[in-house]
Design a protein around this motif. Structure first.
Motif, PDB file in Angstrom:
ATOM      1  N   GLY A 260       0.633  -0.994   0.039  1.00  0.00           N
ATOM      2  CA  GLY A 260      -0.018  -0.094  -0.043  1.00  0.00           C
ATOM      3  C   GLY A 260       0.976   1.273   0.080  1.00  0.00           C
ATOM      4  N   ALA A 261       0.288   2.297  -0.593  1.00  0.00           N
ATOM      5  CA  ALA A 261       1.091   3.469  -0.856  1.00  0.00           C
ATOM      6  C   ALA A 261       1.467   4.275   0.572  1.00  0.00           C
ATOM      7  CB  ALA A 261       0.333   4.618  -1.532  1.00  0.00           C
ATOM      8  N   GLY A 262       0.797   4.150   1.664  1.00  0.00           N
ATOM      9  CA  GLY A 262       1.374   4.756   2.824  1.00  0.00           C
ATOM     10  C   GLY A 262       2.082   3.881   3.709  1.00  0.00           C
ATOM     11  N   PHE A 263       2.446   2.783   3.381  1.00  0.00           N
ATOM     12  CA  PHE A 263       3.211   1.676   4.404  1.00  0.00           C
ATOM     13  C   PHE A 263       4.393   2.104   4.609  1.00  0.00           C
ATOM     14  CE2 PHE A 263       5.320  -2.312   5.754  1.00  0.00           C
ATOM     15  CZ  PHE A 263       4.461  -2.548   6.684  1.00  0.00           C
ATOM     16  N   GLU A 264       4.961   2.233   5.845  1.00  0.00           N
ATOM     17  CA  GLU A 264       6.213   2.533   6.225  1.00  0.00           C
ATOM     18  C   GLU A 264       7.000   1.665   7.085  1.00  0.00           C
ATOM     19  OE1 GLU A 264       6.087   6.499   7.818  1.00  0.00           O
ATOM     20  OE2 GLU A 264       4.775   7.218   6.705  1.00  0.00           O
ATOM     21  N   GLY A 265       6.752   0.320   6.553  1.00  0.00           N
ATOM     22  CA  GLY A 265       7.560  -0.707   7.169  1.00  0.00           C
ATOM     23  C   GLY A 265       7.178  -1.179   8.596  1.00  0.00           C
ATOM     24  N   GLY A 266       5.824  -0.913   9.126  1.00  0.00           N
ATOM     25  CA  GLY A 266       5.294  -1.308  10.202  1.00  0.00           C
ATOM     26  C   GLY A 266       5.017  -0.164  11.228  1.00  0.00           C
ATOM     27  N   GLN A 267       5.837   1.074  10.955  1.00  0.00           N
ATOM     28  CA  GLN A 267       5.826   2.254  11.840  1.00  0.00           C
ATOM     29  C   GLN A 267       4.564   2.935  11.723  1.00  0.00           C
ATOM     30  OE1 GLN A 267       9.250   4.721  11.507  1.00  0.00           O
ATOM     31  NE2 GLN A 267       8.225   5.910   9.733  1.00  0.00           N
ATOM     32  N   THR A 268       4.181   3.868  12.528  1.00  0.00           N
ATOM     33  CA  THR A 268       2.885   4.276  12.239  1.00  0.00           C
ATOM     34  C   THR A 268       3.009   5.475  11.022  1.00  0.00           C
ATOM     35  OG1 THR A 268       2.429   4.256  14.609  1.00  0.00           O
ATOM     36  CG2 THR A 268       1.057   5.926  13.367  1.00  0.00           C
ATOM     37  N   PRO A 269       2.066   5.297   9.908  1.00  0.00           N
ATOM     38  CA  PRO A 269       2.284   6.190   8.873  1.00  0.00           C
ATOM     39  C   PRO A 269       2.174   7.882   9.093  1.00  0.00           C
ATOM     40  CG  PRO A 269       0.936   4.395   8.483  1.00  0.00           C
ATOM     41  CD  PRO A 269       1.123   4.411  10.053  1.00  0.00           C
ATOM     42  N   LEU A 270       2.952   8.347   8.489  1.00  0.00           N
ATOM     43  CA  LEU A 270       2.899   9.832   8.587  1.00  0.00           C
ATOM     44  C   LEU A 270       1.523  10.551   8.608  1.00  0.00           C
ATOM     45  CD1 LEU A 270       4.846  12.415   8.715  1.00  0.00           C
ATOM     46  CD2 LEU A 270       4.288  12.555   6.335  1.00  0.00           C
ATOM     47  N   ALA A 271       0.670  10.122   7.873  1.00  0.00           N
ATOM     48  CA  ALA A 271      -0.675  10.573   7.812  1.00  0.00           C
ATOM     49  C   ALA A 271      -1.450  10.193   9.049  1.00  0.00           C
ATOM     50  CB  ALA A 271      -1.695   9.954   6.483  1.00  0.00           C
ATOM     51  N   MET A 272      -1.284   9.245   9.961  1.00  0.00           N
ATOM     52  CA  MET A 272      -1.922   9.062  11.209  1.00  0.00           C
ATOM     53  C   MET A 272      -1.100   9.842  12.225  1.00  0.00           C
ATOM     54  SD  MET A 272      -2.585   4.887  10.767  1.00  0.00           S
ATOM     55  CE  MET A 272      -3.469   4.891  12.462  1.00  0.00           C
ATOM     56  N   ARG A 273       0.141  10.247  12.141  1.00  0.00           N
ATOM     57  CA  ARG A 273       1.027  10.728  13.205  1.00  0.00           C
ATOM     58  C   ARG A 273       0.663  12.532  13.081  1.00  0.00           C
ATOM     59  NH1 ARG A 273       5.560   7.965  10.917  1.00  0.00           N
ATOM     60  NH2 ARG A 273       6.570   9.772   9.960  1.00  0.00           N
ATOM     61  N   LEU A 274       0.191  12.748  12.034  1.00  0.00           N
ATOM     62  CA  LEU A 274       0.133  14.269  11.880  1.00  0.00           C
ATOM     63  C   LEU A 274      -1.477  14.605  12.426  1.00  0.00           C
ATOM     64  CD1 LEU A 274       1.118  15.179   8.581  1.00  0.00           C
ATOM     65  CD2 LEU A 274       2.492  15.556  10.469  1.00  0.00           C
ATOM     66  N   PRO A 275      -1.673  15.748  13.210  1.00  0.00           N
ATOM     67  CA  PRO A 275      -2.843  15.981  13.840  1.00  0.00           C
ATOM     68  C   PRO A 275      -4.132  16.535  12.634  1.00  0.00           C
ATOM     69  CG  PRO A 275      -1.419  17.711  14.240  1.00  0.00           C
ATOM     70  CD  PRO A 275      -0.637  16.694  13.580  1.00  0.00           C
ATOM     71  N   LYS A 276      -5.153  16.318  13.032  1.00  0.00           N
ATOM     72  CA  LYS A 276      -6.336  16.719  12.133  1.00  0.00           C
ATOM     73  C   LYS A 276      -6.493  18.307  12.510  1.00  0.00           C
ATOM     74  CE  LYS A 276      -9.239  12.801  11.176  1.00  0.00           C
ATOM     75  NZ  LYS A 276     -10.616  12.243  11.262  1.00  0.00           N
ATOM     76  N   LEU A 277      -6.394  19.168  11.567  1.00  0.00           N
ATOM     77  CA  LEU A 277      -6.479  20.471  12.027  1.00  0.00           C
ATOM     78  C   LEU A 277      -8.058  20.985  12.492  1.00  0.00           C
ATOM     79  CD1 LEU A 277      -4.272  21.983   9.198  1.00  0.00           C
ATOM     80  CD2 LEU A 277      -3.681  21.547  11.477  1.00  0.00           C
ATOM     81  N   PRO A 278      -7.971  21.958  13.475  1.00  0.00           N
ATOM     82  CA  PRO A 278      -9.177  22.279  13.717  1.00  0.00           C
ATOM     83  C   PRO A 278      -9.920  23.174  12.918  1.00  0.00           C
ATOM     84  CG  PRO A 278      -7.732  23.470  14.896  1.00  0.00           C
ATOM     85  CD  PRO A 278      -6.884  22.466  13.996  1.00  0.00           C
ATOM     86  N   GLY A 279     -11.209  23.559  12.927  1.00  0.00           N
ATOM     87  CA  GLY A 279     -11.760  24.453  12.112  1.00  0.00           C
ATOM     88  C   GLY A 279     -12.146  23.996  10.609  1.00  0.00           C
TER      89      GLY A 279
END
Length: 149
Positions: free
Chosen positions: A47-66
Motif C-alpha cells: 500500500g502507498a502509505g506503508f512505512e515498514g510497520g511504523q505508524t504512517p505519517l498521515a496518522m501521526r499528523l494532527p487533524k487541523l481544527p476549524g
C-alpha cells in the motif's frame, strides 16, 4: 553459411526463471518467496502509505481544527485617515474614485471603510461596507454614508 546455421553468441541468451516448477529447478517449494510473512502470500502489495510497520505519517499528523468558509467575502480595507488624506472637502468616495486615486487595485473587489485615524472633511461615502466607528467619524465630520455602492 546458411540462414539455418545462424546462432546467437554464447551467453547472449539467458534462460528465464521457471518459478514453482520443482526443487530441481532451484525455485521450487517456496518459489523464491521465503517462508511465512506477508511476502510469501498472494496479493502482497503493502500500500502507498506503508512505512515498514511504523505508524504512517498521515496518522501521526494532527487533524487541523476549524474549516475554511467557501462563501467568505474578503473586503479591501480602507481607513478614514486615508480618505482624509486623498480626498477634498465635499468629494464623493466610491469604487471608481478609490480606483482612480490608486487606493484600491481592482474595481471588482468589495471595499470596507474602517475607523482608524481621524477625518475632518465632509465626504459622501458610497462603498460596500462601513464599520460602526468609521460611520460615526464620517457623520461627525458632516459627511454621510450611503450603502451599497
Amino acid at each position: 553459411m546458411q540462414l539455418n546455421d545462424l546462432r546467437p553468441a554464447e551467453g547472449a541468451k539467458k534462460a528465464r526463471k521457471r518459478i514453482g516448477r520443482g526443487n530441481s529447478s532451484g525455485y521450487g517449494t517456496t518459489a523464491g518467496r521465503g517462508t511465512k510473512g506477508a511476502g510469501s502470500r498472494a496479493g502482497k502489495q503493502k500500500g502507498a502509505g506503508f512505512e515498514g510497520g511504523q505508524t504512517p505519517l498521515a496518522m501521526r499528523l494532527p487533524k487541523l481544527p476549524g474549516f475554511n468558509n467557501r462563501n467568505r467575502v474578503e473586503y479591501v480595507p480602507v481607513n478614514v485617515a486615508r480618505l482624509d488624506a486623498y480626498f477634498a472637502d465635499g468629494d464623493v468616495v466610491d469604487c471608481a474614485s478609490l480606483l482612480a486615486k490608486g487606493i484600491v487595485k481592482y474595481a471588482y473587489e468589495p471595499i470596507k471603510v474602517l475607523g482608524d485615524g481621524e477625518i475632518s472633511k465632509k465626504l459622501t461615502v458610497k462603498v460596500d461596507k462601513v464599520s460602526a466607528s468609521a460611520k460615526a467619524k464620517i457623520e461627525a465630520a458632516g459627511g454621510k454614508v450611503e450603502l451599497p455602492c
